[in-house]
Design an enzyme around this catalytic site. Sequence first.
Site: not given
Length: 374
Positions: A269, A141, A303
């Site tokens: 994040h 990610c 996400h």
Amino acid sequence: MAGVYIVSDNITSPLGTTTADNFAQLKNGISGVRLHNNSMSDTSFYASLFGDDTFADNVQHTKFEQLLIASITNALEGTGLEPAGSKTALIISSTKGNISLLETEVHTPELNKRIALHNSAKLVANHFGFITQPIVVSNACISGILGTVTGMRLIESGQYETVIVSGADVISKFILSGFQSFNAISSQPCKPFDADRDGITLGEGAATIILSSNPKYNRGIRVMGGASSNDANHISAPSRTGEELAQAINASLKQAGLSSSDIDLISAHGTATIYNDEMEAKAITLAGLQTTPLNSLKGFYGHTLGAAGLIESIISLQSLKQNIIIPTAGFNQIGVPTPVNVCTELTSQPLKNILKTASGFGGCNGAVIFSKAD
């Protein structure tokens, strides 16, 4: 060392197909996250997804590749840039690429080739006429951020003058079921850093940032520094101390010639999992940034995996340009032992330097700093 300027950018998401559209939606508090009931799961789930027919696979390109092409096309519009040059590079960032083809196609050597990320990168590069070999960055990610940092370093080293960084990921049954097997999917729209958070919400989308050292492309914002690190802790669980993400943050600050007090906003994040948010809060505190305004955009986009770092970086660029901080959707009450300054409402204030962070499976961490150019 060459300055690295932001030439242009694009976000293609369920909220819109341009950066301006996306930022306008966020300013109005509109989220792409919806409750879905479809063949991806036996139970309903929250996610930010395109409509069924949007960017559907065709003979030439998959949905993943079409997303990349659409985003790059929009980012190139009006720039005057020609991809077909020896000093122009293409970086593709993704975590899963065409992995969803495993669900619908017979497993053959040809399918293995079609799924390979470098094959998709070549198809996209050929579409635009790149003559340089495309570069693939796939590191969980942090892929989007690492792609940006890689582009910055390629320019600073003199290997290229212009680098187009594009990232995308598509949500499929394969991906959703993987996160479900970890019990990582939230039963509600995700709540980053909140006391009531219980996991992530997934999303799909694409984004593109064009970088250049040519001063004629100075639009007022530069990439000032970036770094990566690894926890060396666990294949899926993050560091318990946050020291390694703090290392990436501090290395980015050092390269940018800035101190923690110079950062005006952190684009975190903020996945809304128990351990990631705790780790990130610890890292931010270790870096001396615990009072700096912070937001997470996962409540708007979900996400988006390999695209997340790019989508969220581009929203940060808009925040710099407009001096506006987007709030953290879903946040109500601080839920991390090491408190951080989570933004809860749309705020207007002067902004000059923004830090973007990311972390991912395998213990990878990334950070990058964007600043208004003097």
